[in-house]
Design a protein around this motif. Structure first.
Motif: not given
Ligand SMILES: [Fe+2]
Ligand SMILES: [Fe+2]
Length: 329
Positions: A138, A142, A191, A221, A224
């Motif tokens: 992740q 990002e 998020e 996302e 995530h």
């Protein structure tokens, strides 16, 4: 045509660097076997779903900040038309929309940097290697999100500094040593909100480039947020009431900060509306209230799945008008 340069020429002034000190417990895990097949499967998905901000986005559509926008009746969403009671005249509606667009994409950019740093923190602090693997993948996502929005804001030629409430939220998250609270703050709240806003941005923005970016970013996302829910599921069943109360307090403070950013104070200041008038409008306009509730719906359902939508949290969210009062109480 070559994409726009990603070099950060935006001038963020003397406040360029925010240094936040924290004391963190770093954990190694010497057991390399898979303990959570679901997390490993998500990690595999993440590896396969990489994209490149430079080459996978068509940066060629031209845009001119402040240019007349296409008729708003073609759009859905909160900017479809100038609402009754809006504190600026009709001939300033497009100008407001450009400022809102600049503010929103700038906050995307700053929030993505927060996600980058918070997930790097998760790699260090979470105990299980499965979590560290996913969090590390992740971090790469990002970085790509920061890159994409940075290129976009550069292309737009207008930006806003980080919203003070968002800055407080990000500072709270990256100074936290309790790893589950880093998850709660970043993966579930920041998020969850970002996912909803990106999906709306993809559906309603007037600019085809931001629609492409928010589409690609929202896919990441969604993974995530799923990571956060998977990592935390069941965890809160075993905590003491004191520990649960700490989490409730964190969630309440986070909800307050994240809803506060939608008062749009910086925009009102820039377009010449008295802040008190603008904020009053943002708090009371029915479309904006619906918008905030819609944006928080994902967070509410994730909290419910984790067992954290307690009576106290629910009441707080209702008071902030972030969810409708439940009919069955
Ligand atoms: Fe992101
Ligand atoms: Fe993310």
């Amino acid at each position: 045509m070559s994409p726009v340069a990603s070099s950060p020429s935006q001038d963020f002034g003397p406040d360029r660097i925010l240094a936040v000190k924290s004391s963190i417990t770093t954990r190694f895990d010497w057991d390399y076997s898979t303990k959570s097949p679901k997390l490993r499967a998500l990690y595999e998905k993440g590896k396969a779903a990489q994209w490149n901000a430079v080459t996978d986005i068509d940066w060629t559509p031209q845009m001119q900040f402040g240019a007349p926008l296409r008729p708003t009746t073609e759009l859905r969403g909160s900017h479809a038309r100038r609402p009754a009671g809006f504190p600026l005249p009709e001939d300033m509606w497009d100008m407001y929309r450009w400022e809102y667009h600049s503010w929103m994409t700038s906050q995307f950019l700053h929030g993505e940097q927060g996600a980058l740093l918070a997930t790097a923190r998760l790699v260090e602090t979470v105990p299980d290697l499965d979590d560290k693997f996913y969090a590390a993948s992740q971090v790469v996502d990002e970085a790509r999100h920061v890159e994409a929005f940075s290129m976009y804001v550069e292309r737009l030629g207008h930006h806003y500094p980080i919203n003070p409430a968002l800055r407080s939220m990000l500072s709270n998250v990256v100074t936290e040593d309790r790893w589950d609270i880093i998850y709660l703050g970043m993966q579930i709240i920041v998020e969850g909100l970002a996912l909803a806003v990106f999906r709306l941005g993809h559906a309603t923005s007037f600019d085809p480039v931001i629609r492409q970016i928010t589409d690609l970013v929202a896919r990441d996302e969604a993974r995530h947020v799923a990571f956060g829910v998977l990592a935390l599921q069941g965890l809160y069943d075993d905590l003491t009431s004191r520990e649960i109360a700490d989490r409730e307090e964190f969630i309440k403070e986070a909800a307050l900060l994240m809803s506060r950013r939608f008062r749009l104070e910086e925009i009102w200041e820039r377009v010449g509306v008295a802040p008190a008038v603008g904020v009053e409008y943002a708090l009371t306009d029915p479309v904006m209230r619906d918008f905030r509730r819609l944006m928080f719906a994902k967070i509410v359902s994730a909290l419910a799945r984790l067992g954290l939508l307690t009576e106290g949290v629910r009441r707080h969210l209702e008071e902030l008008a972030l969810m409708l009062p439940s009919a069955h109480r």
